[in-house]
Motif scaffolding. Sequence first.
Motif, PDB file in Angstrom:
ATOM      1  N   LEU B  67       0.834  -1.206   0.000  1.00 37.08           N
ATOM      2  CA  LEU B  67       0.000   0.000   0.000  1.00 37.08           C
ATOM      3  C   LEU B  67       0.869   1.256   0.000  1.00 37.08           C
ATOM      4  O   LEU B  67       0.667   2.168  -0.805  1.00 37.08           O
ATOM      5  N   VAL B  68       1.851   1.288   0.887  1.00 33.42           N
ATOM      6  CA  VAL B  68       2.718   2.467   0.974  1.00 33.42           C
ATOM      7  C   VAL B  68       3.494   2.630  -0.329  1.00 33.42           C
ATOM      8  O   VAL B  68       3.647   3.736  -0.846  1.00 33.42           O
ATOM      9  N   ALA B  82      -3.257   7.208 -12.345  1.00 37.01           N
ATOM     10  CA  ALA B  82      -3.073   5.766 -12.510  1.00 37.01           C
ATOM     11  C   ALA B  82      -3.239   5.024 -11.180  1.00 37.01           C
ATOM     12  O   ALA B  82      -3.224   3.804 -11.145  1.00 37.01           O
ATOM     13  N   LEU B  83      -3.420   5.796 -10.105  1.00 35.00           N
ATOM     14  CA  LEU B  83      -3.451   5.193  -8.771  1.00 35.00           C
ATOM     15  C   LEU B  83      -4.534   4.129  -8.631  1.00 35.00           C
ATOM     16  O   LEU B  83      -4.285   3.051  -8.102  1.00 35.00           O
ATOM     17  N   SER B  88      -6.225  -1.273  -7.434  1.00 40.95           N
ATOM     18  CA  SER B  88      -7.120  -2.415  -7.617  1.00 40.95           C
ATOM     19  C   SER B  88      -6.316  -3.628  -8.072  1.00 40.95           C
ATOM     20  O   SER B  88      -6.550  -4.747  -7.619  1.00 40.95           O
ATOM     21  N   GLY B  89      -5.349  -3.392  -8.963  1.00 44.75           N
ATOM     22  CA  GLY B  89      -4.513  -4.500  -9.416  1.00 44.75           C
ATOM     23  C   GLY B  89      -3.681  -5.051  -8.289  1.00 44.75           C
ATOM     24  O   GLY B  89      -3.639  -6.264  -8.058  1.00 44.75           O
ATOM     25  N   GLY B  90      -3.036  -4.157  -7.560  1.00 43.05           N
ATOM     26  CA  GLY B  90      -2.144  -4.575  -6.478  1.00 43.05           C
ATOM     27  C   GLY B  90      -2.854  -5.367  -5.399  1.00 43.05           C
ATOM     28  O   GLY B  90      -2.354  -6.382  -4.917  1.00 43.05           O
ATOM     29  N   PHE B 126     -10.626  -4.464 -14.478  1.00 41.55           N
ATOM     30  CA  PHE B 126     -11.923  -4.167 -13.864  1.00 41.55           C
ATOM     31  C   PHE B 126     -11.995  -2.706 -13.436  1.00 41.55           C
ATOM     32  O   PHE B 126     -13.035  -2.052 -13.583  1.00 41.55           O
ATOM     33  N   ALA B 127     -10.879  -2.177 -12.935  1.00 39.75           N
ATOM     34  CA  ALA B 127     -10.843  -0.750 -12.590  1.00 39.75           C
ATOM     35  C   ALA B 127     -11.049   0.083 -13.845  1.00 39.75           C
ATOM     36  O   ALA B 127     -11.794   1.070 -13.834  1.00 39.75           O
ATOM     37  N   ALA B 128     -10.413  -0.328 -14.946  1.00 38.71           N
ATOM     38  CA  ALA B 128     -10.537   0.420 -16.200  1.00 38.71           C
ATOM     39  C   ALA B 128     -11.974   0.372 -16.714  1.00 38.71           C
ATOM     40  O   ALA B 128     -12.504   1.379 -17.179  1.00 38.71           O
TER      41      ALA B 128
END
Lengths: 125, 175
Positions: B67-68, B82-83, B88-90, B126-128
């Motif tokens: 996260l950090v 791009a965050l 979401s990917g991470g 999915f975020a996209a």
Amino acid sequence: MDNKKQKLAIIIIAAVFVISAAVSAYMLLSDKGETVEIISGGKVLYTIDISREPDREIVVEYKGKKNVIAIKDHEIYMKEAECPDHTCIKTGKLSKSGVPIVCLPNKLIIKYTDNGSEGDIDATA
Amino acid sequence: MPQRKGSPTQRLTKLALLTALALIIFVVELQIPDIVPIPGVKLGLANIITVYAVYHYKAGEAFMILLVRILLASVYSGNISALIFSLSGGMLCLAGMVCIKRIIDEDHIWVSSVAGAMLHNIGQIFAAVAVMGTWTVFGYLPFLLVSGGIAGTFTGLSAQAVIKKMKGKEKTDRQ
């Protein structure tokens, strides 16, 4: 560790990879036609027959951010973009490979329409 | 398996160190020009640290590192937009790898890395889809999965090499 499970996991992952490689290859090889769509914020703004379109520039604005799309010699590309990464400009001319030009920050997509697919509302628009 | 030795301060220091390492790798990777101009395609070398952390630290600790790293990396790259994709990917990648860890042992850590990379791509897509408001971008997924598979193999093998070296180092330290 369970060796069988591990093997199964490896096989599943390999299968996913192979399938996606096959789908990519299929998408790269399939015929795309000549119709190009410009989609902004989820809405189709323009549907262009690229083989007949004269050279021109299209300016698309999304939340104050401008994108300039250029059509030249029946090819379409992103000329300018007010976004931090400019990935869409680096993508270059829209190729028939099925990889669309995407500007994620400005929610803009330029792509060939999926002709032939049934129930595609966009194709008739 | 998670090492539970060391005081909380020691652990905190190690976590901070790993996060800093991940960020350094990220900044170095920023200098490498895009190989393929498709959004979402990149090596993701910083995930060497994520894979390592998943196998050597508790899930919560690996989560904190990731996260950090993601938050600071988006500040460093100046690409805050791009965050949401990285997050979401991470997160999907981490959740998946924490589960996969139970099946795949450390000697096959690259397999987890590949699975993690692919999950990362799925999360991104999915975020996209949510951000763009269209399923069009879903057509990207096969390309991303292929690139993720390759990048994941690479980062995974790197992580494996690092772990091997560290194990060797630990042995010589003890002698």
